[in-house]
Design an enzyme around this catalytic site. Sequence first.
Site, short mmCIF file in Angstrom:
data_model
loop_
_atom_site.label_atom_id
_atom_site.label_comp_id
_atom_site.label_asym_id
_atom_site.label_seq_id
_atom_site.Cartn_x
_atom_site.Cartn_y
_atom_site.Cartn_z
N ASP A 166 0.82 -1.11 0.10
CA ASP A 166 -0.07 0.10 -0.15
C ASP A 166 0.89 1.26 0.04
O ASP A 166 1.96 1.14 0.34
CB ASP A 166 -1.04 0.02 1.18
CG ASP A 166 -0.28 -0.36 2.47
OD1 ASP A 166 0.92 -0.43 2.51
OD2 ASP A 166 -1.07 -1.10 3.38
N ASN A 202 -7.79 -3.37 14.19
CA ASN A 202 -9.22 -3.70 13.71
C ASN A 202 -9.16 -4.88 12.81
O ASN A 202 -10.23 -4.97 12.10
CB ASN A 202 -9.86 -2.35 12.95
CG ASN A 202 -9.02 -1.90 11.95
OD1 ASN A 202 -7.88 -2.53 11.50
ND2 ASN A 202 -9.40 -0.66 11.19
N HIS A 242 -7.14 -5.36 10.17
CA HIS A 242 -7.00 -4.99 8.59
C HIS A 242 -5.96 -5.64 7.99
O HIS A 242 -4.75 -5.83 8.85
CB HIS A 242 -6.97 -3.54 8.13
CG HIS A 242 -5.93 -2.72 8.72
ND1 HIS A 242 -6.08 -1.38 9.04
CD2 HIS A 242 -4.62 -3.15 8.71
CE1 HIS A 242 -5.03 -0.72 9.49
NE2 HIS A 242 -4.11 -1.60 9.50
N GLU A 253 -9.82 -2.30 5.28
CA GLU A 253 -10.55 -1.89 6.54
C GLU A 253 -11.61 -2.83 6.61
O GLU A 253 -12.04 -3.50 5.67
CB GLU A 253 -10.94 -0.50 6.64
CG GLU A 253 -9.76 0.44 6.38
CD GLU A 253 -8.76 0.52 7.40
OE1 GLU A 253 -8.79 -0.46 8.49
OE2 GLU A 253 -8.34 1.72 7.75
#
Length: 241
Positions: A67, A136, A138, A143
């Site tokens: 990313d 979380n 991810h 996400e």
Amino acid sequence: MDVRVFKNAEEIGKAAAEIYAELLVKKPNAVLGLATGATPVPTYKNLIKMYEDGSISFKDVVTFNLDEYCGIDKNDKNSYYTFMHENLFSHVDIKEENINFLDGNAADYEAESRRYAEAIKAAGGIDLQLLGVGTNGHIAFNEPADEFTDEAFRVTLTQSTIDSNQKYFGDIPMPRYAMTMGIGSIMRSKKILLIATGEKKADAIKKMISGEVTPRVPCSILNNHADTIIMLDEAAAGLIK
Ligand code: F6R
């Protein structure tokens, strides 16, 4: 999933680097999927050591990073391009033309996604993909969502990710968007190595290990991958039996 628990982040760094070294000895022109963030830093340190002592070379290696932020220059001190050069690429013999990143400032994000998918395919696919995990759940910047994604796309970062990563940007507000590889692109990697350290990751790890596959916990998709190793320190493994 092959889950392995280690004493601490340093031990994971050594073990993860060993997995990379084994591949590079067998296949010197391997295609590596790489991650940024705090977790892989000890792995990269060990890979640099192995390069310096002559046990591995990156001369024919091709890399694809997961990313990149949108809205900052690739040479910005906080870009993932800069991170990778500081933490690995500048210390080894990799060729600049073999380093691949998503362009967070592409004019056409869909065309950029197609370009990346084609480049991965042309390289023969990713042999070994390194992943960290968000608090979380991810992976890359996929996400929690209603559906799993496929190829790369432009994502709006969640507050949880902003809370975790703002510290790297100091007083400057961090980017709200990033280009990320999709879940499909990650899952097409031949082998995956997810590393997680610290108790903040324990909840996401517990949900992943429970076996329920849901896009609300993106890392849970790894239950469907045939060749995945999970390396945890004792704190990240703290909620699993
Ligand atoms: C980074 C990435 C992210 C991180 C995750 C964990 O390229 O894709 O998914 O792996 O946010 O980050 P750290 O390791 O800083 O806890």
